[in-house]
Design an enzyme around this catalytic site. Structure first.
Site, PDB file in Angstrom:
ATOM      1  N   ASP A  50       0.809  -1.222   0.000  1.00 23.45           N
ATOM      2  CA  ASP A  50       0.000   0.000   0.000  1.00 23.45           C
ATOM      3  C   ASP A  50       0.838   1.266   0.000  1.00 23.45           C
ATOM      4  O   ASP A  50       2.023   1.251   0.359  1.00 23.45           O
ATOM      5  CB  ASP A  50      -0.905   0.032   1.241  1.00 23.45           C
ATOM      6  CG  ASP A  50      -2.055  -0.949   1.154  1.00 23.45           C
ATOM      7  OD1 ASP A  50      -2.045  -1.800   0.250  1.00 23.45           O
ATOM      8  OD2 ASP A  50      -2.961  -0.869   2.010  1.00 23.45           O
ATOM      9  N   TYR A  75      -6.432   3.074   6.049  1.00 25.54           N
ATOM     10  CA  TYR A  75      -6.616   2.721   7.458  1.00 25.54           C
ATOM     11  C   TYR A  75      -7.650   1.603   7.653  1.00 25.54           C
ATOM     12  O   TYR A  75      -8.030   1.300   8.781  1.00 25.54           O
ATOM     13  CB  TYR A  75      -7.040   3.947   8.285  1.00 25.54           C
ATOM     14  CG  TYR A  75      -6.192   5.150   8.066  1.00 25.54           C
ATOM     15  CD1 TYR A  75      -4.893   5.223   8.575  1.00 25.54           C
ATOM     16  CD2 TYR A  75      -6.663   6.240   7.321  1.00 25.54           C
ATOM     17  CE1 TYR A  75      -4.096   6.346   8.365  1.00 25.54           C
ATOM     18  CE2 TYR A  75      -5.880   7.358   7.102  1.00 25.54           C
ATOM     19  CZ  TYR A  75      -4.600   7.408   7.621  1.00 25.54           C
ATOM     20  OH  TYR A  75      -3.810   8.517   7.417  1.00 25.54           O
ATOM     21  N   HIS A 109       3.664  -2.377   3.041  1.00 26.26           N
ATOM     22  CA  HIS A 109       3.675  -1.024   2.482  1.00 26.26           C
ATOM     23  C   HIS A 109       4.977  -0.770   1.741  1.00 26.26           C
ATOM     24  O   HIS A 109       6.045  -1.186   2.202  1.00 26.26           O
ATOM     25  CB  HIS A 109       3.499   0.019   3.588  1.00 26.26           C
ATOM     26  CG  HIS A 109       2.182  -0.088   4.310  1.00 26.26           C
ATOM     27  ND1 HIS A 109       1.944  -1.053   5.261  1.00 26.26           N
ATOM     28  CD2 HIS A 109       1.045   0.649   4.200  1.00 26.26           C
ATOM     29  CE1 HIS A 109       0.697  -0.911   5.709  1.00 26.26           C
ATOM     30  NE2 HIS A 109       0.139   0.107   5.087  1.00 26.26           N
TER      31      HIS A 109
END
Length: 285
Positions: free
Chosen positions: A103, A195, A250
């Site tokens: 991400d 989130y 990430h």
């Protein structure tokens, strides 16, 4: 005399029509026989304990006319996306398949190393990109396309969507869809809320834009501040490995050097353990 000629002429016409009709029927019979021989039709199997069920409707033949360009849904997009009430958490399917997702990128400091590692092991992954990061790194989206990775929508500015209006949510999603379409080569089919904050508007707007909501099963926690060590990330991924699992990592949003190092460590171990690292596929109509 004239009446006899008319009768004779009528008999000739009737006989000719009969011959033509018989020839046409024979030709039709030959076509049907040839098609049936190439593609035999099977009846539906009866349900256990019940009688035989009616034949299922045959799928449209490939020889039938297809809609002209501009009519019907595009061939590379699902005809309709169902509005869900919760995101997909894991993938279904046979075997020990897993999905790796990254991400917040792309980030030129870390994404190229992740792509290189995936390429070295011939593995495909998913990248949920932010438009604000991708706008200056379109070449990395093109590289993802070339390597067969899936690019998903992670909004433009990575906001908490549950605190935005519907128009603001749509703007975040739609703007990123357009950028991905331009740089990657096709609009995204998957969406992930920043989130992991989902609400009804998020699901509805995402579906309207043709995207399925994908969350995750295992969080590598590489987003923590300060980020955990490489060994901790590796341990979380390997301990959480299981068929259908979706791993969250990430490639941007902070120091992701440990994420890069962890991938180099756990990826060969997962493959040696028999896991098939793959990407999900949408059903097309």
């Amino acid at each position: 005399m004239k009446e006899d000629q008319l009768l004779t002429r009528r008999r000739v016409l009737i006989a000719g029509a009969a011959v033509l009709g018989a020839a046409g029927a024979a030709g039709t019979a030959r076509l049907l026989t040839a098609e049936s021989a190439a593609k035999p039709v099977r009846s539906a199997s009866p349900v256990s304990g019940a009688g035989a069920q009616p034949h299922r409707a045959l799928k449209p033949s490939a020889h039938r006319l297809q809609p002209m360009t501009g009519y019907g849904p595009p061939r590379n997009r699902p005809a309709r996306t169902v509005v869900r009430h919760k995101p997909i958490l894991r993938m279904t399917g046979r075997g020990s398949s897993m999905v790796l997702t990254f991400d917040d990128g792309p980030d030129p400091r870390y994404t190229p190393d992740i792509l290189a590692t995936l390429r070295a092991y011939d593995v495909r992954a998913m990248f949920f990109v932010c438009g604000g990061m991708a706008v200056d790194n379109k070449d990395l989206l093109s590289e993802m396309a070339d390597d067969g990775h899936i690019v998903g929508n992670h909004t433009w500015t990575h906001p908490l969507l549950t605190q935005l209006s519907r128009s603001e949510i749509r703007y975040e999603m739609e703007r990123t869809c357009e950028l991905i379409d331009d740089a990657y080569g096709e609009p995204p089919l998957w969406f992930r809320a920043p989130y992991g904050a989902w609400n009804r508007a998020t699901f509805q707007i995402g579906a309207k834009l043709g995207m399925e909501p994908l969350a995750w099963t295992v969080d590598s926690l590489d987003w923590l501040t300060p980020p955990p060590g490489t060994a901790t990330i590796v341990e979380r991924v390997e301990d959480g490995a299981a068929p259908g699992v979706v791993i969250l990592s990430h490639d941007a949003g902070g120091d992701r050097s440990r994420t890069v190092a962890a991938l180099r460590d756990y990826l060969p171990h997962l493959l040696d353990s028999g896991y098939h690292i793959t990407v999900p596929r949408r059903q097309f109509f």
